[in-house]
Design a protein around this motif. Structure first.
Motif, short mmCIF file in Angstrom:
data_model
loop_
_atom_site.label_atom_id
_atom_site.label_comp_id
_atom_site.label_asym_id
_atom_site.label_seq_id
_atom_site.Cartn_x
_atom_site.Cartn_y
_atom_site.Cartn_z
N VAL A 15 0.84 -1.20 0.00
CA VAL A 15 0.00 0.00 0.00
C VAL A 15 0.87 1.25 0.00
N ASN A 16 1.92 1.26 0.81
CA ASN A 16 2.81 2.42 0.85
C ASN A 16 3.49 2.67 -0.49
N ILE A 19 0.89 4.13 -2.88
CA ILE A 19 0.61 5.53 -2.56
C ILE A 19 1.74 6.42 -3.06
N ILE A 22 1.37 6.77 -6.79
CA ILE A 22 0.27 7.67 -7.13
C ILE A 22 0.70 9.13 -6.97
N ILE A 23 1.42 9.43 -5.90
CA ILE A 23 1.89 10.80 -5.68
C ILE A 23 2.90 11.20 -6.74
N PRO A 75 -7.43 8.33 -8.15
CA PRO A 75 -6.30 8.08 -7.24
C PRO A 75 -6.65 8.34 -5.77
N ILE A 76 -7.45 9.36 -5.52
CA ILE A 76 -7.85 9.66 -4.14
C ILE A 76 -8.71 8.52 -3.59
N ILE A 79 -6.49 5.54 -2.79
CA ILE A 79 -5.75 5.74 -1.53
C ILE A 79 -6.68 5.52 -0.34
N MET A 82 -7.40 1.76 0.05
CA MET A 82 -6.26 1.03 0.60
C MET A 82 -6.08 1.31 2.10
N ASN A 83 -6.33 2.54 2.51
CA ASN A 83 -6.24 2.85 3.94
C ASN A 83 -7.36 2.18 4.72
#
Length: 95
Positions: A15-16, A19, A22-23, A75-76, A79, A82-83
């Motif tokens: 997940v990290n 992320i 994505i950023i 993308p938001i 994220i 996933m969180n």
């Protein structure tokens, strides 16, 4: 119980990384959109590679979301999902 903790750590690392990708995709996309860096071949191929990695994950989310024009909210949403997954896994482990 130890296996669940290891599973959580593996999922958390994945997940990290997603992320971060994505950023990075967002920042490079902005740099290209505002013509800050021109058309750098290395960044263009790197951006294309990130898009190819993330597109299979983002495409189903894009299909579900309404069309908002030039703003892509997928993308938001990814994220957030996933969180939420990490939160559920951590609560299962804690129980």
């Amino acid at each position: 119980m130890q296996a669940l903790i290891v599973l959580y750590q593996i999922v958390s690392m994945i997940v990290n990384v997603l992320i971060m990708l994505i950023i990075i995709q967002f920042v490079i996309g902005l740099l290209f959109a505002f013509n800050v860096i021109g058309r750098n071949e290395f960044l263009a191929s790197f951006y294309d590679g990130i898009n190819r990695l993330l597109d299979p994950v983002l495409r189903p989310i894009r299909r579900l979301l309404p069309d908002t024009g030039s703003i892509d909210f997928s993308p938001i949403v990814l994220i957030l999902l996933m969180n939420i997954l990490l939160t559920i896994l951590s609560s299962v482990i804690a129980a």
